[in-house]
Scaffold this active site. Structure first.
Site, PDB file in Angstrom:
ATOM      1  N   ASP A 346       0.728  -1.262  -0.003  1.00 30.20           N
ATOM      2  CA  ASP A 346      -0.023   0.021  -0.095  1.00 30.20           C
ATOM      3  C   ASP A 346       0.866   1.300   0.077  1.00 30.20           C
ATOM      4  OD1 ASP A 346      -2.530   1.305   0.143  1.00 30.20           O
ATOM      5  OD2 ASP A 346      -3.037   0.591   1.849  1.00 30.20           O
ATOM      6  N   GLU A 395      -5.637  -1.574  -6.901  1.00 28.55           N
ATOM      7  CA  GLU A 395      -6.450  -0.490  -6.546  1.00 28.55           C
ATOM      8  C   GLU A 395      -6.852   0.430  -7.717  1.00 28.55           C
ATOM      9  OE1 GLU A 395      -8.061   1.449  -2.414  1.00 28.55           O
ATOM     10  OE2 GLU A 395      -5.899   1.791  -2.856  1.00 28.55           O
ATOM     11  N   GLU A 401     -13.675   1.852   0.171  1.00 25.46           N
ATOM     12  CA  GLU A 401     -12.768   2.482   1.328  1.00 25.46           C
ATOM     13  C   GLU A 401     -13.485   3.782   1.613  1.00 25.46           C
ATOM     14  OE1 GLU A 401      -8.548   2.036   1.078  1.00 25.46           O
ATOM     15  OE2 GLU A 401      -8.484   3.968  -0.157  1.00 25.46           O
TER      16      GLU A 401
END
Length: 811
Positions: A346, A395, A401
């Site tokens: 991430d 992503e 999210e």
């Protein structure tokens, strides 16, 4: 065919698509045509070594060839053998004394071109590519940021504000002709790109103003998918333009995953929660479970073993900065040795060449050790599904999210645009089907349909298991979804209104429809056309605000499906004689037997008694069969005192996934003084986030606590826990004393707790620290002990942060 004589224009064509490269006002330009009607006019050029390479250019020759690309897709819109045919022309150009080239490809679904720099090139500067698709069409774009998480929206080109927009960009020339702009084939030799709109044309702009290049450098492909919306949605051009995978490249196991972070952001710290989500994945017959931030190395092997019995694989989250550099990357081999299957990485949030070189490094190392990769906070796909099949998703999307803490609920309109734009270029980890999303404007059926409308190599269903169980139709449908797809078709839709996508797996078609309508609508389906004859249909839609099974159509008739405002529907279509619903649970398999779960390395090797067929060792260890069938395991070099190595014992399991047990090997203490807060844990549990090393408990995430501080005094080392915790540490060897102190941290004033120290399961000390007391010291005899346990329990109604301070083992 080679043409060595100078020309004023070069034509490349196949089928309905044609490209013409010509010199206009001394500069090269490319005209694109579909069915002989102009689509776009593209000015070409780049700066090389500080000079505009395209100025004063002449065509000096061209070389034509047919390029046949074949690959075996492991995931994506269609898995299995894939093929593409391109007409390719390399147009050689001369600018002054410099010779360079533009390579142009034309295929059945679009165009691509790239620049080949002169053999003397040392640096690449600004790009002068300008794409003119007219100013009377409509575009669907997102405001550019390097992690592609701004909302996508539609705008008439005449009204589109000047600014930067990220790939892919969809342009509607007319109702039957669309352009999708993107790029392919990028690695650490280049930087990423986006487009700048000036009110008239799109300028291709690279992330780095200047990069060092090798002579003859080839830029990434600039890609223009061209055709109807159905052709755009089904294109595989991005992958077809990417380099082939290396022989023996790691193949992933695509599928579906349970994921706890969305419904509980601190849940990655708790083994019991991860087991609960694993149990639901087992109920559904899914393949994976993802553990987000907060996981502890002490219990990950236990979760891997627990999940493996049902053929479920465990994936772990990490920030990219924790995997930056050769030393940090060694963690990947360790995690793989526990039986972990993949990683979610991430926060890369950059398109620079430097960051792409980081991508190169982690892609290579994860493949080497056998881990699949899911990139978050990342770039969008640019062909890596073909080049690096183990990169299962990205992503690069404003996904679910954003319901959690950003305060910007997703719109149905934003969702509808994705299958025509972002998801066209590759797998998209939107993390769909969030029934409990706050302020959600979409219906339940819209949410459910995202599981079909959106494709991802691993689809992470984000809501809590109880949300799915409370909607039995939804749970039943999600259990039916296959791990991979064989074909995709756009049945109906437009990015401004709705999307109806059909995906085939074997002889069944799965249909998902989502709408951005603000009033009721109807979608018509022809199930028989999908299966080539009489069809069985199972459909679920919105009726009075609830998920409801819809009536199947009469044989030979079309099906009219109601689409509620911002609603959706799903359907499964199979040949009439075949069952529509086929989901089954995988049986739980026995794990390998273990004679001892903790073994002390007293000599140079240990003997592991087990019925395991294989042993996976951590880096720097070997395992060989003994004469009596046991396993002889040894380190290449003696580990540090107090090191705890994890051995993974494997037997054959479901779908090629081993079912595993674990054994820990302790290197005993042999003199000296040891800081216990730096030692590995045999097990760890904490009620409020993970156990913190060197800082207070904080809230729920790793490293979120402040300094260890008691009554205004800071302490350099120790462990931060909550009022309900238990940590077990192996202490075999020459150690005889365990010393330190325990206190309530200043983070939680007016609280108290009970602290216990257990030696081999027997309480050796019981202390009651409170916010009003100084640290309470202890000195415990651990002579001959194997395990030391630190336990806390509540002594007040409020959350309490407890500090174990200056912990030492000594002789």
């Amino acid at each position: 065919m080679s043409h060595a004589t100078p020309a004023t224009a070069v034509e490349i064509s196949t089928g309905r698509r044609r490209a013409v490269l010509a010199i206009a006002d001394g500069r090269p330009a490319l005209e694109l045509l579909l069915d002989e009607a102009p689509l776009a006019f593209i000015a070409l050029g780049v700066d090389v070594d500080g000079a505009d390479l395209a100025a004063g250019t002449a065509i000096v020759g061209s070389d034509d060839r047919e390029v046949r690309e074949e690959w075996d897709a492991a995931l994506g819109k269609a898995t299995g053998p894939r093929a593409a045919v391109h007409r390719e022309t390399t147009v050689t150009l001369r600018s002054g004394t410099l010779t360079w080239a533009v390579v142009v490809r034309v295929s059945d679904d679009g165009f691509a071109f790239r620049y080949v720099l002169p053999a003397t090139a040392a640096s690449l500067g600004a790009e002068h590519t300008r794409i003119d698709a007219g100013d009377h069409g409509r575009a669907w774009v997102l405001e550019y940021q390097t992690w592609y998480e701004t909302p996508r929206f539609g705008s008439d080109l005449r009204d589109l504000a000047a600014g930067s927009y990220g790939f892919p960009v969809l342009v509607e020339c007319d109702p039957q002709r669309f352009l999708l702009l993107s790029e392919s084939d990028i690695d650490g030799r280049s930087s990423g790109a986006h487009v700048d709109w000036d009110g008239t044309v799109f300028h291709v702009t690279t992330a780095d103003d200047r990069i060092e290049v090798e002579p003859g450098h080839r830029t990434p492909w600039r890609v223009i998918v061209a055709g109807t919306l159905a052709e755009v949605v089904a294109t595989e051009l991005i992958d077809a333009l990417a380099p082939a995978a290396q022989p023996g490249a790691l193949r992933p196991r695509p599928g579906r995953a349970a994921w706890s972070w969305w419904s509980s952001q601190y849940s990655g710290a708790y083994l019991d929660v991860q087991k609960r989500f694993t149990d639901f994945a087992a109920e559904q017959g899914w393949e994976h479970v993802l553990v987000d931030c907060g996981w502890d190395a002490a219990w990950v092997p236990e979760l891997v073993s627990y999940a493996s019995a049902r053929g479920i694989q465990v994936h772990l989250w990490s920030a990219w900065s924790d995997l930056d550099g050769a030393e940090a990357l060694r963690s990947l081999a360790l995690w793989r040795s526990w039986g972990v299957a993949g990683i979610k990485v991430d926060f890369m949030e950059s398109e620079s060449q430097e960051r792409y070189r980081w991508y190169d490094a982690i892609i290579a190392e994860s493949a080497r050790v056998g881990l699949v990769v899911n990139f978050h906070g990342s770039v969008i796909p640019r062909g890596w599904a073909r080049t690096h099949p183990h990169v299962v998703s990205y992503e690069g999307i404003r996904g679910a999210e954003y319901y959690v803490f950003y305060g910007h609920p997703l719109t149905a309109a934003h969702n509808v645009i994705q299958p025509f734009t972002r998801n066209v270029v590759g797998s998209m980890d939107y993390t769909p089907v969030t029934f409990s999303a706050p302020e959600r404007e979409t219906t339940d059926a819209h949410e459910l349909a995202l599981g079909v409308v959106y494709e991802s190599g691993i689809t992470h269903f984000a809501d809590d298991p109880d949300q799915y169980r409370s909607r039995p139709l939804a749970a039943a449908f999600l259990a039916e979804l296959p791990a991979t797809w064989d074909e995709v078709r756009l049945l109906d839709g437009h990015p401004d209104t709705h999307a109806v996508v059909a995906r085939r797996s074997g002889d069944r078609w799965f249909i998902g429809g989502i709408g951005a309508h603000t009033s009721d609508a109807v979608v018509e389906l022809d199930p028989a056309a999908l299966v080539g004859g009489p069809a069985a249909v199972w459909a679920i839609g919105d009726v009075d605000g609830a998920l409801t099974e819809l009536a199947a159509p009469e044989p030979g008739t079309r099906m009219r499906v109601p689409l509620a405002p911002r609603g959706g529907f799903v359907a499964v279509v199979a040949p009439a004689a075949a069952p529509v619903r086929r989901a089954v649970q995988r049986a739980e398999l026995p794990r390998p037997t273990v004679a001892e779960s903790l073994i002390v390395l007293r000599g140079t090797e240990v003997t592991v008694g087990t019925d395991a067929a294989a042993v996976r060792t951590p880096p720097g260890w070997t395992a060989d069969r003994g004469a009596d069938g046991e396993w002889i395991v040894a380190p290449l070099h003696r580990p540090d005192q107090g090191d705890v190595a994890v051995l993974t014992l494997e037997n054959p399991g479901h779908d090629g996934v081993p079912v595993v047990s674990h054994v820990r090997v302790l290197t005993p203490f042999d003199g000296g003084v040891h800081d216990v807060s730096r030692l590995p844990f045999v097990s760890a549990r904490n009620a409020v986030g993970p156990v913190e090393r060197g800082r207070a408990n904080g809230g729920g995430d790793p490293r979120d606590g402040g300094p260890l501080q008691v009554r205004g005094v800071s302490y350099p080392d120790g462990l931060g826990v909550s009022q309900d915790s238990e940590i077990t540490i192996a202490v075999a060897g020459s150690a005889t004393r365990f010393t330190g102190s325990v206190a309530v941290d200043d983070e939680t004033p007016d609280t108290a707790a009970v602290a216990e120290i257990l030696v081999d399961g027997v309480t050796a000390a019981r202390l009651t620290p409170s916010a009003t007391t100084a640290p309470l010291p202890f000195d415990i005899d651990v002579t001959g002990a194997s395990l030391l346990t630190l336990r806390t329990s509540p002594d007040s109604a409020d959350e309490t942060h407890v500090d174990w301070l200056t912990l030492r083992l000594s002789e």
